[in-house]
Design a protein around this motif. Structure first.
Motif, short mmCIF file in Angstrom:
data_model
loop_
_atom_site.label_atom_id
_atom_site.label_comp_id
_atom_site.label_asym_id
_atom_site.label_seq_id
_atom_site.Cartn_x
_atom_site.Cartn_y
_atom_site.Cartn_z
N TYR A 107 0.95 -1.30 0.09
CA TYR A 107 0.07 0.02 -0.15
C TYR A 107 0.74 1.19 0.08
N GLU A 122 -4.24 1.41 -8.38
CA GLU A 122 -5.43 1.44 -7.57
C GLU A 122 -5.53 0.06 -6.77
N THR A 123 -5.06 -1.00 -7.50
CA THR A 123 -4.88 -2.20 -6.56
C THR A 123 -4.18 -2.17 -5.44
N SER A 178 -5.93 -0.34 -2.47
CA SER A 178 -7.30 -0.82 -2.12
C SER A 178 -7.29 -0.63 -0.35
N ASN A 222 -8.07 -6.89 -1.12
CA ASN A 222 -8.21 -6.78 -2.54
C ASN A 222 -6.87 -6.32 -3.30
N ARG A 223 -5.74 -6.12 -2.23
CA ARG A 223 -4.48 -5.59 -2.81
C ARG A 223 -3.68 -6.92 -3.37
N ASP A 282 -11.65 -5.42 -6.72
CA ASP A 282 -12.71 -4.65 -6.31
C ASP A 282 -13.93 -5.05 -6.95
#
Length: 444
Positions: free
Chosen positions: A294, A348-349, A352, A357-358, A386
């Protein structure tokens, strides 16, 4: 020049003079000490770079006259020019003497200060035994009196010693000398990503992906050894002169399997607000490599858009936005139309808010980075986790009625119960009738 760990670069003089050629003055300051002294004077606002240069030029003029007087010290000239006061000169000389005493590390010769961080001061030094340049981080005096900070400092060195990778600033030595706790690392010369972002540079897609993939390789190495960095951010990514990438500063790194360590930090938001993961904001104890993914995503977002994922007037506001599902991320390819939709999908992944969802591992992320560098669409991010999550939530909603649905269902249940009661009554009547008929037949 970038400090390899936990350091902010001090201001430097704009003087073009070659201080290495300056003689040692009558107060025992070497040319190197004098160079650092200039930086200190300018950084504190005691004089401007122009005033320092003017005093140095005047000193050179006096030396050229060769009148037989002793060499003039820079501080003496500055006092004579009323740039500094005598008391300021005395304090500066006293501090320089204390610094020289404090920085004596056996086997190492301190060259210059690179910067100061929250826990220590980082210096450029020479390892005398092999004649190589290194970086030495020394625990701050104020913290060296606290056993907990000493333990944290030593733990950082021990964690660094577990790692050996081309994309990580590697540890060399650690110890204590004269009450000073030190940690020796490889010296890495080059700017950080933050240095470029501070100049409003937006990275080209391929350059940004190449750099992020190198950091992902470093995270993969750390993850294989049960470590998470917990502070991946632009100022901890160094771009070296030979084009390689180094991840620095393990001050917040943690062993994922150390439950005691995790519980001791429960509820604490550990990280840098602009790049911190939601689970770090919440102070969860089960933080894993997905938190670093992240933070790398937030760094990559900043590199290609020139903006952080979430802004705010206070750190608390920024961190809230990382967690709040109602605050949506502006897609990076909306801010910079020059980047591909594939890179936007990857970022965006990575960002998340639900870590499920990453990317689950750096390997998956590296695979998608390789796809992008080859001009292909990402393989893992293209699975649109997502969307799958939304679908799953939709299916769950189909079996979890709303308050209005519950009222309607209660009413329907009433009708069903009433109908069942009527059917049961009719069944009883029918049964009684059948029994009666049987009895009558038997009686005949």
């Amino acid at each position: 020049m970038a400090a390899p760990a936990d350091a902010e670069k001090p201001s430097t003089s704009t003087s073009a003079s070659n201080t290495a050629s300056n003689p040692k003055d009558e107060r025992g300051l070497s040319s190197l000490d004098e160079s650092n002294l200039e930086r200190s004077i300018i950084r504190r606002g005691l004089a401007t770079p122009a005033e320092v240069d003017a005093c140095k030029a005047y000193r050179a003029k006096l030396a050229a006259q060769g009148d037989g007087t002793p060499a003039h010290g820079l501080l003496d000239v500055m006092v004579g020019a009323k740039v500094l006061t005598k008391s300021q000169m005395s304090r500066l000389l006293q501090e320089r003497g204390e610094a020289t005493r404090k920085l004596e590390i056996p086997g190492y010769t301190i060259i210059e200060k690179l910067g100061k961080g929250s826990m220590g001061v980082v210096f450029k030094a020479r390892q005398n035994s092999v004649n190589r340049t290194v970086a030495v981080k020394i625990l701050l005096d104020t913290l060296a009196q606290n056993k907990e900070f000493i333990r944290r400092f030593e733990r950082e060195a021990q964690i660094a010693a577990k790692l050996s990778h081309n994309n990580i600033v590697n540890a060399i030595d650690a110890g204590e000398a004269g009450g000073r706790y030190f940690f020796v690392m490889e010296y890495v010369e080059g700017p950080t990503i933050k240095d470029f972002l501070d100049k409003n540079k937006i990275f080209e897609e391929k350059d940004a992906v190449r750099i992020a993939m190198a950091v992902a390789e470093a995270l993969k190495h750390a993850n294989q050894r049960g470590l998470i960095h917990r502070d991946v951010k632009p100022e901890n990514v160094i771009l070296t002169k030979d084009g390689s990438v180094k991840l620095a500063d393990l001050g917040l790194a943690r062993l994922t399997g150390d439950e005691t360590w995790g519980l001791s930090e429960a509820g604490m938001a550990i990280g840098t607000p602009y790049y911190i993961s939601p689970e770090q904001v919440r102070g969860q104890t089960d933080v894993d490599i997905r938190a670093d993914i992240y933070s790398l995503g937030a760094t990559l977002y900043h590199m290609v858009t020139g903006k952080v994922p979430y802004g705010g007037d206070t750190p608390a506001e920024v961190m809230r936005k990382h967690v709040d599902p109602r605050v949506e991320l502006v897609p990076p390819d909306h801010l910079n139309s020059n980047i591909s939709s594939g890179l936007g999908m990857v970022i965006e992944t990575m960002l998340s808010k639900n870590r499920e969802n990453r990317y689950s591992t750096p390997d998956d992320l590296i695979l998608d980075f390789k796809c992008l560098l080859q001009g292909d669409s990402p393989m893992i991010a293209a699975q649109k986790p997502d969307s799958l999550e939304a679908l799953a939530e939709g299916e769950a909603d189909a079996f979890a009625p709303s308050a209005v649905d519950e009222a309607q269902m209660s009413e329907m249940a009433g009708y069903v119960n009433a109908r069942n009661q009527i059917i049961a009554a009719l069944a009883v009547i029918l049964a009684v009738s059948m029994v009666t008929n049987v009895i009558m037949l038997v009686a005949k």
